[in-house]
Design an enzyme around this catalytic site. Sequence first.
Site, PDB file in Angstrom:
ATOM      1  N   ALA A   1       4.485  -6.289  -6.015  1.00  0.00           N
ATOM      2  CA  ALA A   1       5.986  -6.231  -5.766  1.00  0.00           C
ATOM      3  C   ALA A   1       7.095  -6.457  -7.201  1.00  0.00           C
ATOM      4  O   ALA A   1       7.943  -5.036  -7.548  1.00  0.00           O
ATOM      5  CB  ALA A   1       6.159  -7.847  -5.736  1.00  0.00           C
TER       6      ALA A   1
ATOM      7  N   ASP B   1     -17.470  -0.212  10.155  1.00  0.00           N
ATOM      8  CA  ASP B   1     -16.535  -0.259  10.713  1.00  0.00           C
ATOM      9  C   ASP B   1     -16.272  -0.381  12.770  1.00  0.00           C
ATOM     10  O   ASP B   1     -17.633   0.187  13.488  1.00  0.00           O
ATOM     11  CB  ASP B   1     -15.439   1.126  10.874  1.00  0.00           C
ATOM     12  CG  ASP B   1     -14.102   0.639  10.524  1.00  0.00           C
ATOM     13  OD1 ASP B   1     -13.282   0.638  10.065  1.00  0.00           O
ATOM     14  OD2 ASP B   1     -13.739   0.215  12.137  1.00  0.00           O
TER      15      ASP B   1
ATOM     16  N   CYS C   1       1.375  -0.442   1.395  1.00  0.00           N
ATOM     17  CA  CYS C   1       1.352  -1.719   0.989  1.00  0.00           C
ATOM     18  C   CYS C   1       2.466  -2.519   0.456  1.00  0.00           C
ATOM     19  O   CYS C   1       2.640  -3.934   0.581  1.00  0.00           O
ATOM     20  CB  CYS C   1       0.395  -1.645  -0.113  1.00  0.00           C
ATOM     21  SG  CYS C   1      -0.674  -0.781   0.600  1.00  0.00           S
TER      22      CYS C   1
ATOM     23  N   LYS D   1       4.036   9.984   0.594  1.00  0.00           N
ATOM     24  CA  LYS D   1       4.144  10.442  -0.530  1.00  0.00           C
ATOM     25  C   LYS D   1       3.215  12.342  -0.424  1.00  0.00           C
ATOM     26  O   LYS D   1       2.831  12.160   0.138  1.00  0.00           O
ATOM     27  CB  LYS D   1       3.581   9.477  -1.723  1.00  0.00           C
ATOM     28  CG  LYS D   1       2.211   9.599  -1.441  1.00  0.00           C
ATOM     29  CD  LYS D   1       1.435   8.415  -2.769  1.00  0.00           C
ATOM     30  CE  LYS D   1       1.570   8.670  -3.901  1.00  0.00           C
ATOM     31  NZ  LYS D   1       0.627   7.715  -4.878  1.00  0.00           N
TER      32      LYS D   1
HETATM   33  N1  LIG Z   1      -4.168   2.036   1.811  1.00  0.00           N
HETATM   34  C1  LIG Z   1      -4.296   1.615   0.281  1.00  0.00           C
HETATM   35  O1  LIG Z   1      -3.855   2.351  -0.636  1.00  0.00           O
HETATM   36  C2  LIG Z   1      -4.500   0.221  -0.170  1.00  0.00           C
HETATM   37  C3  LIG Z   1      -4.746   0.181  -1.766  1.00  0.00           C
HETATM   38  C4  LIG Z   1      -5.151  -1.307  -2.134  1.00  0.00           C
HETATM   39  C5  LIG Z   1      -5.199  -2.419  -0.865  1.00  0.00           C
HETATM   40  N2  LIG Z   1      -5.415  -2.003  -0.057  1.00  0.00           N
HETATM   41  C6  LIG Z   1      -4.920  -3.237   1.190  1.00  0.00           C
HETATM   42  O2  LIG Z   1      -7.126  -3.273   1.479  1.00  0.00           O
HETATM   43  C7  LIG Z   1      -6.802  -3.630   3.687  1.00  0.00           C
HETATM   44  C8  LIG Z   1      -6.986  -2.642   3.679  1.00  0.00           C
HETATM   45  O3  LIG Z   1      -6.180  -1.119   4.397  1.00  0.00           O
HETATM   46  P1  LIG Z   1      -7.168   0.125   4.248  1.00  0.00           P
HETATM   47  O4  LIG Z   1      -5.788   1.286   3.697  1.00  0.00           O
HETATM   48  O5  LIG Z   1      -7.821   0.668   3.699  1.00  0.00           O
HETATM   49  O6  LIG Z   1      -5.920   0.054   6.094  1.00  0.00           O
HETATM   50  P2  LIG Z   1      -6.887   0.664   7.703  1.00  0.00           P
HETATM   51  O7  LIG Z   1      -6.895   0.274   8.403  1.00  0.00           O
HETATM   52  O8  LIG Z   1      -7.340   2.392   6.373  1.00  0.00           O
HETATM   53  O9  LIG Z   1      -8.490   0.531   7.042  1.00  0.00           O
HETATM   54  C9  LIG Z   1      -9.558  -1.163   7.727  1.00  0.00           C
HETATM   55  C10 LIG Z   1     -10.261  -0.605   8.402  1.00  0.00           C
HETATM   56  O10 LIG Z   1     -10.828  -1.718   8.496  1.00  0.00           O
HETATM   57  C11 LIG Z   1     -11.444  -1.785  10.227  1.00  0.00           C
HETATM   58  N3  LIG Z   1     -11.667  -3.026  10.977  1.00  0.00           N
HETATM   59  C12 LIG Z   1     -11.315  -4.015  11.789  1.00  0.00           C
HETATM   60  N4  LIG Z   1     -11.770  -5.366  11.802  1.00  0.00           N
HETATM   61  C13 LIG Z   1     -12.507  -5.262  11.570  1.00  0.00           C
HETATM   62  C14 LIG Z   1     -13.691  -5.792  11.536  1.00  0.00           C
HETATM   63  N5  LIG Z   1     -13.287  -6.659  12.232  1.00  0.00           N
HETATM   64  N6  LIG Z   1     -15.052  -5.465  11.162  1.00  0.00           N
HETATM   65  C15 LIG Z   1     -15.405  -4.618  10.971  1.00  0.00           C
HETATM   66  N7  LIG Z   1     -14.020  -3.616  10.838  1.00  0.00           N
HETATM   67  C16 LIG Z   1     -13.207  -3.593  10.717  1.00  0.00           C
HETATM   68  C17 LIG Z   1     -10.551  -0.679  11.213  1.00  0.00           C
HETATM   69  O11 LIG Z   1     -11.207  -0.399  12.482  1.00  0.00           O
HETATM   70  C18 LIG Z   1     -10.085  -0.148   9.662  1.00  0.00           C
HETATM   71  O12 LIG Z   1     -10.649   1.088   9.948  1.00  0.00           O
HETATM   72  C19 LIG Z   1      -5.427  -4.176   3.308  1.00  0.00           C
HETATM   73  O13 LIG Z   1      -5.149  -5.421   3.226  1.00  0.00           O
HETATM   74  C20 LIG Z   1      -4.625  -3.316   2.631  1.00  0.00           C
HETATM   75  O14 LIG Z   1      -3.015  -4.460   2.000  1.00  0.00           O
HETATM   76  C21 LIG Z   1      -4.944  -0.358   0.766  1.00  0.00           C
HETATM   77  O1  LIG Z   2       8.951   6.525  -9.239  1.00  0.00           O
HETATM   78  C1  LIG Z   2       8.489   5.945  -7.938  1.00  0.00           C
HETATM   79  C2  LIG Z   2       6.681   6.039  -7.274  1.00  0.00           C
HETATM   80  C3  LIG Z   2       6.877   6.347  -6.026  1.00  0.00           C
HETATM   81  N1  LIG Z   2       8.030   6.607  -4.979  1.00  0.00           N
HETATM   82  C4  LIG Z   2       6.787   5.855  -3.983  1.00  0.00           C
HETATM   83  O2  LIG Z   2       6.636   5.278  -4.358  1.00  0.00           O
HETATM   84  C5  LIG Z   2       6.471   5.026  -2.619  1.00  0.00           C
HETATM   85  C6  LIG Z   2       4.086   4.258  -3.310  1.00  0.00           C
HETATM   86  O3  LIG Z   2       3.974   4.778  -3.778  1.00  0.00           O
HETATM   87  P1  LIG Z   2       2.564   4.432  -4.841  1.00  0.00           P
HETATM   88  O4  LIG Z   2       1.969   3.201  -4.978  1.00  0.00           O
HETATM   89  O5  LIG Z   2       2.190   5.914  -5.641  1.00  0.00           O
HETATM   90  O6  LIG Z   2       1.371   4.661  -3.259  1.00  0.00           O
HETATM   91  P2  LIG Z   2      -0.022   3.589  -2.943  1.00  0.00           P
HETATM   92  O7  LIG Z   2      -0.244   4.565  -2.072  1.00  0.00           O
HETATM   93  O8  LIG Z   2       1.024   2.549  -1.921  1.00  0.00           O
HETATM   94  O9  LIG Z   2      -0.200   2.400  -4.230  1.00  0.00           O
HETATM   95  C7  LIG Z   2       0.464   1.445  -4.247  1.00  0.00           C
HETATM   96  O10 LIG Z   2       0.707   0.377  -2.991  1.00  0.00           O
HETATM   97  C8  LIG Z   2      -1.521   0.268  -3.725  1.00  0.00           C
HETATM   98  C9  LIG Z   2      -1.579  -0.625  -2.192  1.00  0.00           C
HETATM   99  O11 LIG Z   2      -1.208  -2.168  -2.536  1.00  0.00           O
HETATM  100  C10 LIG Z   2      -1.926   0.189  -4.154  1.00  0.00           C
HETATM  101  O12 LIG Z   2      -2.284  -0.048  -4.473  1.00  0.00           O
HETATM  102  C11 LIG Z   2      -0.930   0.329  -5.915  1.00  0.00           C
HETATM  103  O13 LIG Z   2      -1.530   0.279  -7.053  1.00  0.00           O
HETATM  104  C12 LIG Z   2       0.309   0.871  -5.361  1.00  0.00           C
HETATM  105  O14 LIG Z   2       0.967   2.480  -6.573  1.00  0.00           O
HETATM  106  C13 LIG Z   2       5.899   5.583  -1.994  1.00  0.00           C
HETATM  107  O15 LIG Z   2       6.288   6.623  -0.532  1.00  0.00           O
HETATM  108  C14 LIG Z   2       6.610   6.942  -3.369  1.00  0.00           C
HETATM  109  O16 LIG Z   2       6.928   7.808  -2.816  1.00  0.00           O
HETATM  110  C15 LIG Z   2       8.948   6.428  -5.445  1.00  0.00           C
HETATM  111  O17 LIG Z   2       9.743   7.130  -5.258  1.00  0.00           O
HETATM  112  N2  LIG Z   2       9.774   6.407  -6.920  1.00  0.00           N
END
Ligand SMILES: NC(=O)c1ccc[n+]([C@@H]2O[C@H](COP(=O)([O-])OP(=O)(O)OC[C@H]3O[C@@H](n4cnc5c(N)ncnc54)[C@H](O)[C@@H]3O)[C@@H](O)[C@H]2O)c1
Ligand SMILES: O=c1ccn([C@@H]2O[C@H](COP(=O)(O)OP(=O)(O)O[C@H]3O[C@H](CO)[C@@H](O)[C@H](O)[C@H]3O)[C@@H](O)[C@H]2O)c(=O)[nH]1
Length: 483
Positions: free
Chosen positions: A221, A33, A272, A335
């Site tokens: 979605a 990172d 997300c 959450k």
């Molecule tokens: N948070 C979730 O629950 C979740 C779940 C599924 C998918 N995603 C997707 O995954 C991606 C990352 O999400 P996240 O929540 O881990 O974000 P995050 O902000 O926690 O982590 C991203 C990291 O990438 C680093 N970074 C950015 N540009 C960089 C570069 N050029 N070289 C090296 N490091 C670099 C940043 O410093 C940061 O630490 C997003 O596209 C998000 O939509 C997130």
């Molecule tokens: O019945 C429900 C379920 C969830 N939530 C709210 O919805 C939000 C998202 O919750 P959740 O989906 O459990 O957490 P995320 O970590 O945002 O996960 C979603 O977003 C991620 C990032 O893309 C995906 O990877 C996961 O599959 C998807 O569930 C939160 O504010 C929850 O409180 C409600 O209000 N009612």
Amino acid sequence: MVKICCIGAGYVGGPTMAVIALKCPKILVTVVDISISRITAWNSDQLPIYEPGLDEVVKQCRGKNLFFSTDVEKHVSEADIIFVSVNTPTKTRGLGAGKAPELTYWESAARMIANVSTSNKIVVEKSTVPVKTAEAVERILTFNSSNISYQILSNPEFLAEGTAIQDLLNPDRVLIGGRETPDGQKAVQALKDVYSHWVPEDRIITTNLWSAELSKLAANAFLAQRISSVNAMSALCEATGANVSQVSNAVGKDTRIGPKFLNASVGFGGSCFQKDILNLVYICECNGLTEVAKYWEQVIKVNDYQKNRFVNRVVSSMFNTVSGKKIAILGFAFKKDTGDTRETPAIDVCRGLLGDKAWLSIYDPQVAEDQIKKDLSMNKFDWDHPVHLQPSNTAAVNQVSIVGDAYEATKDAHGICILTEWDEFKTLDFQKIFDNMKKPAFVFDGRNIVNVKKLREIGFIVYSIGKPLDPWLKDTPAVTRDK
Ligand SMILES: NC(=O)c1ccc[n+]([C@@H]2O[C@H](COP(=O)([O-])OP(=O)(O)OC[C@H]3O[C@@H](n4cnc5c(N)ncnc54)[C@H](O)[C@@H]3O)[C@@H](O)[C@H]2O)c1
Ligand SMILES: O=c1ccn([C@@H]2O[C@H](COP(=O)(O)OP(=O)(O)O[C@H]3O[C@H](CO)[C@@H](O)[C@H](O)[C@H]3O)[C@@H](O)[C@H]2O)c(=O)[nH]1
């Protein structure tokens, strides 16, 4: 030994790579990172994110086959498989501002890979990206280096925060999209071989690149749409005397619908749902699909409506003003079981109440004071950039104090807003809380976790989303407030 490097040590990169390292002891996994503070934290006893079970997994593998480093170029150049899990925030300026994802971080990662690579690479999209991003990445890589073969795969992540480790250990599915060429399929197989260490074969789905990219946006979605659907029903329940929990239960018993993700709430948050739906809306618009774009945009509009409706309930119940009144905010994370506050509904609710000049006393078991102040002073979408690029001036949050427990937050308060469903809020001593509050004492439960009957017996005036209204609230309007 196969070498994996993951660019981006965030909520996805960190836990995902930790689980790969745990399940594949013969694979060397390095997470890199640009944020020095994040990598320092990953190498310390205080990990940068709170996630149940994560500490144990990291402790088991770190220093053996799991490493965290800021030496991005070295580890990228040595890797066979490179995961890219960097931020993809919503654009705030220029073409597509407010909807399209900002792919700056992705593009700079791709250019860096091209600059430092001296051997063939499999590049895996882990971030959530628009459909056809793989094509752009492919072009950047091939136009910027010669004699090196790159295979781009889409392997979106479906983990939810708070249950990330369980979701990774036991995923509903792992999705891998690749080119339908012999080399593309070889790369798909190489990634399949990694997951096959612990994921049953029938749960590893392979598709073409575009289906994998779009499936991620579609899944989010659909999930968010369920919440907006039940939240829309909650407004109708309040107007008619129906109970949203009973409606959800009855509806969810239909096996075609199913019981999950039907909890009415103050609104969905998290990094997300909104971002990915805006991304989907933008893609639809770019393809001339205006009606489809409007359909999905409505999911976000209903979510905004729900947050406004909640603030309206609070203000209108308390004699149409919260000016100068102390309101306790219980829970700030989006959450339970996470310290993440990205797009948490608490930000909108707090801002709404501050707009009416309330004094807020905020308690969350996992969110630090600095983070809350930063969130309340940041502009929309600024939060989704790497930490070191976020605005650092957080001084200007007046009328807000952050406290160490729920009893302190509620002392001398006029009202309580429950905004995160933390388990500890279910077992609070509400009699003690009532005794220490101003009267009439109000509870606004944005997560439907309190025992309404018991609280009313104590003497509280209680508002619960989508539940039959307290006689006190019956005459107060549930219209949305002007922004
Ligand atoms: N948070 C979730 O629950 C979740 C779940 C599924 C998918 N995603 C997707 O995954 C991606 C990352 O999400 P996240 O929540 O881990 O974000 P995050 O902000 O926690 O982590 C991203 C990291 O990438 C680093 N970074 C950015 N540009 C960089 C570069 N050029 N070289 C090296 N490091 C670099 C940043 O410093 C940061 O630490 C997003 O596209 C998000 O939509 C997130
Ligand atoms: O019945 C429900 C379920 C969830 N939530 C709210 O919805 C939000 C998202 O919750 P959740 O989906 O459990 O957490 P995320 O970590 O945002 O996960 C979603 O977003 C991620 C990032 O893309 C995906 O990877 C996961 O599959 C998807 O569930 C939160 O504010 C929850 O409180 C409600 O209000 N009612």
